[in-house]
Design an enzyme around this catalytic site. Structure first.
Site, short mmCIF file in Angstrom:
data_model
loop_
_atom_site.label_atom_id
_atom_site.label_comp_id
_atom_site.label_asym_id
_atom_site.label_seq_id
_atom_site.Cartn_x
_atom_site.Cartn_y
_atom_site.Cartn_z
N LYS A 6 1.05 -1.90 0.22
CA LYS A 6 -0.11 -0.25 -0.09
C LYS A 6 1.35 0.99 0.36
O LYS A 6 0.56 2.16 -0.75
CB LYS A 6 -0.87 -0.21 1.55
CG LYS A 6 -2.37 -0.27 1.26
CD LYS A 6 -2.96 0.05 2.61
CE LYS A 6 -2.55 -0.61 3.67
NZ LYS A 6 -2.86 -0.49 4.83
N ILE A 30 -10.28 -4.54 13.73
CA ILE A 30 -10.95 -4.12 14.63
C ILE A 30 -10.68 -2.75 14.97
O ILE A 30 -11.20 -1.70 15.08
CB ILE A 30 -10.62 -4.62 16.06
CG1 ILE A 30 -11.32 -5.97 15.84
CG2 ILE A 30 -11.66 -3.92 17.37
CD1 ILE A 30 -11.92 -6.40 17.01
N THR A 75 -11.61 -13.88 -7.55
CA THR A 75 -12.02 -12.51 -7.23
C THR A 75 -13.02 -12.69 -5.67
O THR A 75 -13.03 -10.90 -5.41
CB THR A 75 -13.21 -11.91 -8.36
OG1 THR A 75 -13.90 -12.26 -8.46
CG2 THR A 75 -12.35 -12.34 -9.18
N LYS A 76 -13.52 -13.69 -5.66
CA LYS A 76 -14.75 -13.54 -4.36
C LYS A 76 -13.26 -12.66 -3.12
O LYS A 76 -14.32 -11.63 -2.25
CB LYS A 76 -14.03 -15.30 -3.81
CG LYS A 76 -15.95 -14.82 -2.48
CD LYS A 76 -16.80 -15.14 -3.35
CE LYS A 76 -17.51 -16.04 -3.99
NZ LYS A 76 -18.51 -15.50 -4.82
N CYS A 107 26.08 4.45 11.74
CA CYS A 107 25.58 4.89 13.53
C CYS A 107 26.16 3.43 14.14
O CYS A 107 27.31 3.57 14.24
CB CYS A 107 23.67 4.49 13.60
SG CYS A 107 23.07 5.69 14.12
N ARG A 139 21.81 6.97 20.77
CA ARG A 139 21.63 7.74 22.29
C ARG A 139 23.48 7.76 22.17
O ARG A 139 24.09 8.92 22.88
CB ARG A 139 21.56 6.54 23.12
CG ARG A 139 20.43 6.32 22.99
CD ARG A 139 19.75 5.90 24.73
NE ARG A 139 18.16 5.42 24.50
CZ ARG A 139 17.30 5.79 24.42
NH1 ARG A 139 17.18 7.48 24.82
NH2 ARG A 139 16.38 5.94 23.91
N HIS A 196 22.80 8.95 9.48
CA HIS A 196 22.35 7.88 8.91
C HIS A 196 21.28 8.34 7.68
O HIS A 196 20.50 9.23 6.54
CB HIS A 196 20.14 7.09 9.24
CG HIS A 196 20.85 7.25 11.09
ND1 HIS A 196 20.67 5.24 10.56
CD2 HIS A 196 20.81 6.57 11.57
CE1 HIS A 196 20.54 4.38 11.70
NE2 HIS A 196 20.94 5.59 12.52
N GLU A 229 21.11 7.07 4.78
CA GLU A 229 20.39 6.19 4.13
C GLU A 229 18.74 7.08 3.69
O GLU A 229 17.87 6.76 3.00
CB GLU A 229 20.26 4.89 4.47
CG GLU A 229 19.53 4.49 6.10
CD GLU A 229 20.17 4.56 7.39
OE1 GLU A 229 21.27 5.32 6.78
OE2 GLU A 229 20.29 4.07 7.75
N1 GLN Z 1 23.17 2.05 19.89
C1 GLN Z 1 24.12 2.67 19.38
C2 GLN Z 1 22.99 3.94 19.97
O1 GLN Z 1 22.29 4.07 20.31
C3 GLN Z 1 23.70 3.15 17.34
C4 GLN Z 1 22.01 3.25 16.94
C5 GLN Z 1 22.00 3.09 15.65
O2 GLN Z 1 22.34 2.48 14.93
N2 GLN Z 1 21.08 3.96 15.35
O3 GLN Z 1 24.11 4.73 19.89
#
Ligand code: GLN
Length: 540
Positions: free
Chosen positions: A17, A148, A188-189, A381, A462, A507, A509
């Site tokens: 979707k 639901i 199609t049901k 990361c 973090r 990130h 990506e």
């Molecule tokens: N676990 C790592 C952190 O919290 C890397 C987090 C991640 O790759 N998105 O810093």
């Protein structure tokens, strides 16, 4: 006046979707319309940030730091609709908002109920996307008709035409017509039943998009139209695409879905400009090179856990006219096995993001193998944190270097928590999230690839590179190629005397599009291609 398109799904989940909604968004944009994309998720979690990748796949992060459904990744890859926190609502968020209002006394003594209070809140979320400069809002409803938890959302979208006029709303229902091998027939049901359920609720779909393995044929299309009470030309077939998801919009355009939508919503006639998209498909169909990339992760058997990573790898491949073969390597297996066995022959190694202890030593081994064998390495990361740990252990000589995420007692916490993260109790929405600036070091590989001095990239983590180790690590030959201009936090590391070893705390990506691949992914794939060509050139 903004028009509203609602996309619902029937029969089974995982019909695509999100892809279909994104494709419709693309086709309308290519007709010159201003589109906003939105996803409503009926589950109770406030956002998918706390859900396991097994449950939910990837968590897609936006510039404003919201942690959202992975379908928003499709929206960003296919359209230019700007996305923010209000582009993805869950039942949890809707209830939280209603309960907060109730506590503030805003309902003035009324009994607070699903109808009208929850449904009003949902409608408000939908209308928040409209505006004088917006032609169409496309709202996709997660889940399957009959769930639901989806009922309040269906009730809310049923009410929308009553408020904005029938002529300004369009309901698209995506369903499955399965092929039964034993009967050698398409059936199609299930579609009839699912449309029946929608009609019971008071929603008559205007357009049916039929997912099917085999062409539907005129008879089936006519039967579906008759039994589901839709016009014949509004039964749109969407046959499985085997080559690439980027074929989907072209298939829908061939079946004239954009024209149908524009006619029904009385949007101005225009031609649909898809030349660049067709050229993209041509590149995908006729690659000139091939390259193999190992992705070392915990969820390699799960199609959606590293969705944006796989897409970004593909995008970079398209622009280099290369078919990228992704070898999914289990980080757990790599903890036990000889890396030579699992990684030999690959042209590049990518370690994506992740959380928790499982597979960590395997990812660290992958980084070491890439560094020592001069294989292009891209760490993202957690993949960056593993590269730093590996380098500290084997190049700096800090044998027990680790992240405090995996060993809180380590003598050499090269990756650690910042003070502000130590106080956090609530897990949801409290990481370092969203777009942050990064200043690039002149002369670094990253600066070359980006072609600019400062960039903005999205975060979700973090733990951080511990600045106490910066000097020792730099002296041993890992350069800090990017840092946050305000806090000084390390964002990018690169290994010197290596063809391509780049690891980033953010990130990238989430910023790659099929027609605009991310520069670091492009650099990585090019380096892998160069390595491949060198290897082929060397006589054995
Ligand atoms: N676990 C790592 C952190 O919290 C890397 C987090 C991640 O790759 N998105 O810093």
């Amino acid at each position: 006046m903004t028009k509203f398109i609602f996309v619902t799904g029937g029969v089974v989940s995982s019909l695509g979707k999100g892809l279909t909604s994104a494709s419709v968004g693309l086709l309308l944009e290519r007709r010159g319309l201003k589109v906003r994309m939105q996803k409503l998720d009926p589950y109770l979690n406030v956002d998918p940030g706390t859900m396991s990748p097994y449950q939910h796949g990837e968590v897609y992060v936006l510039d404003d730091g919201s942690e959202t459904d992975l379908d928003l990744g499709h929206y960003e890859r296919f359209t230019s609709s700007p996305l923010s926190r209000s582009s993805n609502y869950t039942t949890g968020q809707i209830y939280q908002a209603v309960l907060d209002k109730e506590r503030r006394g805003e309902y003035l003594g009324a009994t607070v109920q699903v109808i009208p209070h929850i449904t009003d809140e949902i409608k408000e979320a939908i209308f928040s996307q409209a505006g004088p400069d917006i032609d169409v809002v496309i709202t996709e409803l997660g889940g399957t008709v009959g769930d639901i938890e989806g009922l309040p959302f269906l009730e809310a979208i049923r009410q929308v035409p009553l408020e904005v006029g029938k002529e300004n709303c369009l309901f698209i229902h995506l369903t499955l017509v399965p092929y039964l091998k034993a009967a050698r027939e398409l059936k199609t049901k299930p579609t009839q039943h699912s449309v029946g359920q929608l009609r019971q609720i008071g929603i008559q779909p205007d357009v049916l998009v039929i997912r099917t393995e085999r062409p539907l044929g005129r008879d089936n299309a006519e039967k579906i139209a008759l039994f589901c009470n839709v016009e014949k030309n509004a039964v749109i077939e969407e046959v499985d695409k085997t080559l690439s998801i980027y074929e989907v919009p072209l298939g829908l355009a061939e079946n004239k879905i954009d024209r149908l939508i524009c006619d029904k919503l009385q949007l101005p006639p225009a031609s649909c400009q898809l030349d660049d998209w067709k050229e993209l498909m041509n590149n995908i169909r006729h690659p000139e090179h091939e390259v193999t990339i190992a992705v070392v992760g915990k969820y390699i058997e799960h199609r959606d856990a590293y969705k944006s990573i796989y897409e970004s790898i593909d995008h970079a491949g398209f622009s280099s006219k290369a078919r990228v073969i992704v070898k999914r390597v289990s980080a757990d297996e790599l903890e036990e096995e000889d890396p030579e066995l699992l990684l030999r022959g690959v042209d590049g190694i990518l370690v994506p993001g992740g959380f928790g202890m499982r597979g960590i030593e395997g990812k660290i081994r992958a980084a070491r193998y890439a560094r020592e064998r001069q294989i292009p390495y891209f760490g993202i990361c957690l993949g960056m944190q593993c590269a730093v740990i590996e380098f500290a252990r084997h190049a700096v000589g800090l044998d027990d270097a680790n992240s405090t995420e995996f060993n809180s007692e380590t003598n050499n916490p090269v990756i650690c928590l910042l003070e502000e993260q130590k106080k956090i109790v609530y897990k949801g929405g409290t990481m370092r999230l969203g777009a942050q600036p990064c200043t690039l070091m002149e002369g670094s590989l990253s600066a070359q690839h980006y072609g600019q001095a400062e960039v903005s990239e999205r975060h979700r983590h973090r733990y951080e590179f511990n600045p106490e180790y910066r000097e020792a690590i730099e002296q041993a030959g890992m350069r800090i190629a990017g840092a946050n201009p305000d806090s000084g936090l390390v964002e990018i590391v690169e290994v010197e005397n290596h063809p391509w070893f780049v690891a980033v705390q953010f990130h990238p990506e989430f910023h790659s599009k099929p027609l605009a691949p991310h520069p670091l992914f492009q650099g990585f794939i090019k380096a892998a291609l160069d390595r491949r060509q060198d290897q082929v050139a060397v006589p054995v």
